[in-house]
Design a protein around this motif. Structure first.
Motif, short mmCIF file in Angstrom:
data_model
loop_
_atom_site.label_atom_id
_atom_site.label_comp_id
_atom_site.label_asym_id
_atom_site.label_seq_id
_atom_site.Cartn_x
_atom_site.Cartn_y
_atom_site.Cartn_z
N ASP A 184 1.31 -1.40 -0.09
CA ASP A 184 0.08 -0.04 -0.09
C ASP A 184 1.24 1.65 0.09
OD1 ASP A 184 -1.66 2.17 0.86
OD2 ASP A 184 -3.00 0.58 2.15
N GLY A 185 1.31 1.66 -0.84
CA GLY A 185 2.09 2.69 -1.64
C GLY A 185 4.07 1.92 -0.50
N ASP A 186 4.58 2.79 -0.29
CA ASP A 186 5.46 2.54 0.63
C ASP A 186 5.10 1.88 2.13
OD1 ASP A 186 4.97 3.95 1.83
OD2 ASP A 186 6.83 5.45 2.64
N LEU A 187 3.92 1.08 2.35
CA LEU A 187 4.36 0.54 2.85
C LEU A 187 3.39 -0.93 2.95
CD1 LEU A 187 1.78 2.68 5.20
CD2 LEU A 187 3.73 2.56 5.69
N VAL A 188 3.05 -1.99 3.92
CA VAL A 188 3.09 -3.26 3.41
C VAL A 188 2.43 -4.21 4.35
CG1 VAL A 188 3.69 -5.59 3.29
CG2 VAL A 188 5.15 -4.23 2.56
N LEU A 189 0.90 -4.20 4.42
CA LEU A 189 -0.10 -4.46 5.03
C LEU A 189 -0.12 -6.05 5.36
CD1 LEU A 189 -2.75 -2.25 4.13
CD2 LEU A 189 -1.34 -1.73 6.22
N THR A 190 0.05 -7.12 6.14
CA THR A 190 -0.11 -8.11 6.37
C THR A 190 -1.62 -8.58 6.69
OG1 THR A 190 1.97 -8.19 6.78
CG2 THR A 190 0.69 -10.01 7.51
N GLY A 191 -2.24 -9.19 6.37
CA GLY A 191 -3.29 -10.40 6.31
C GLY A 191 -3.64 -11.86 6.63
N ILE A 192 -4.51 -11.87 6.59
CA ILE A 192 -4.53 -14.31 6.52
C ILE A 192 -5.76 -13.70 5.12
CG2 ILE A 192 -5.58 -15.13 7.47
CD1 ILE A 192 -4.77 -14.16 10.45
#
Length: 354
Positions: free
Chosen positions: A23-31
């Motif tokens: 997400d842009g320069d972020l990384v969203l971790t999910g399941i």
């Protein structure tokens, strides 16, 4: 309810794996969750009970993490074209940018008679080696030329800050916010536009990436209420905002939009967040102030829905908090190549749990 139909609607054979998406320069971790429901077990072709998208699969699920310590209501909707049946049996639960090393996960479904199904067996998921996220199957195809809409809904219960600064003439916090806010038309109580990031920012770094909505990249501090838009800066002010009282003892909570909060393009999704227990009401709301897992999501929701109900708000909340609704998808500002950047809207509501 026919027992056979009921049994077919009960989710079973749950699998879960960590999946991370940029997400842009972020990384969203999910399941990433997959399960079997009815005759829908993930085959390449349509299930035997698909019926051109009218299969009797549940639309509403609850996801429980760690024995219900974290809960989420997930409303799933799907189209009719292939392979939309995948969207009826999969879900991605966002854990934020700093997830725990592992989670125990189980799900249950709201059945047609209004009761909940039994929970599936728990699955243990580690997050350290999350795979790359991929959309299993887009539920719909984006509308090539979405119709423009002046308003996309605003949260009326609990009442949002955008509504308050247009309609509350008495509260000092609302008067201060109104003086700082140029993006809201306060001349008429009936015209409260939704709050979006600046159009130039969405054109420069589109929220819609062709598969899902990127929204976190637009927030860089205490600017959640304004969606990072200087035109709505008054919404970010800390202070004694009027609150809507919610009973912490209530099992279910409902949220209502005064106008439709959904575009005609069914790529649109809702995500609902609440502030953490240690949030300081004297500070502007930043993304770090929010619980990382949204307590309610609506994926590819049905057009015209204005009422949302959840039983997944954290049960031990007390005192003042803020509820944040983020919704968006394909559409929005036109790009020079003839496509669309996508867009999203933000609504912040001050509440008090008693």
């Amino acid at each position: 309810m026919n027992p056979r139909i009921r049994d077919l609607a009960v989710p079973r054979s749950l699998t879960a794996a960590a999946a991370a998406r940029p997400d842009g320069d972020l990384v969203l971790t999910g399941i990433h969750l997959e399960w079997t429901v009815g005759g829908n077990g993930g085959d390449a072709g349509p299930p035997v009970d698909w019926n051109d998208g009218r299969a009797p699969y549940p639309h509403f699920y609850e996801v429980w993490l760690n024995g219900g310590e974290i809960r989420q209501t997930a409303a799933l909707f799907w189209g009719t074209e292939a392979p939309s049946w995948q969207a009826a049996r999969t879900h991605w639960v966002c854990l934020g940018t700093d997830p725990d090393p592992e989670y125990r996960v189980t799900i249950r479904a709201r059945l047609a008679d209004g009761t909940w199904s039994p929970f599936t067996e728990e699955v243990l998921v580690g997050t350290e080696d999350a795979r790359a996220y991929s959309a299993v199957a887009p539920a719909v195809h984006p509308v090539p030329h979405p119709e423009p809409a002046a308003r996309h809904g605003r949260l009326d219960h609990p009442v949002s800050r955008a509504v308050l600064i247009c309609e509350d003439e008495e509260t000092e916090a609302c008067r201060r916010a109104r003086r700082l806010t140029g993006g809201l038309d306060v001349s008429s109580a009936g015209t409260v536009p939704a709050v979006t990031p600046p159009v130039a920012a969405m054109r420069a770094d589109p929220p819609w990436n062709g598969s899902y909505l990127e929204y976190r990249k637009f927030f860089r501090g205490g600017d959640v209420a304004s969606a990072g838009n200087p035109s709505f800066a008054g919404l970010d002010l800390a202070g004694e905002w009027p609150t809507t009282v919610l009973s912490a003892a209530d099992r279910a909570h409902s949220f209502t939009h005064r106008a439709t909060a959904h575009r005609g393009d069914a790529t649109w999704t809702h995500q609902w967040f609440v502030t953490r227990d240690d949030w300081d009401p004297t500070r502007a709301v930043s993304w770090d102030d929010l619980e990382p897992v949204p307590f309610m999501t609506e994926v590819h929701g049905a057009p015209g829905v204005t009422h949302h109900t959840t039983e997944a708000l954290p049960p031990k909340k007390s005192g003042r908090h803020v509820i944040v609704d983020v919704w968006g998808g394909h559409g929005g500002p036109a790009l020079h190549d003839g496509g669309f950047a996508g867009e999203f809207f933000v609504s912040c509501s001050d509440v008090e749990f008693v």
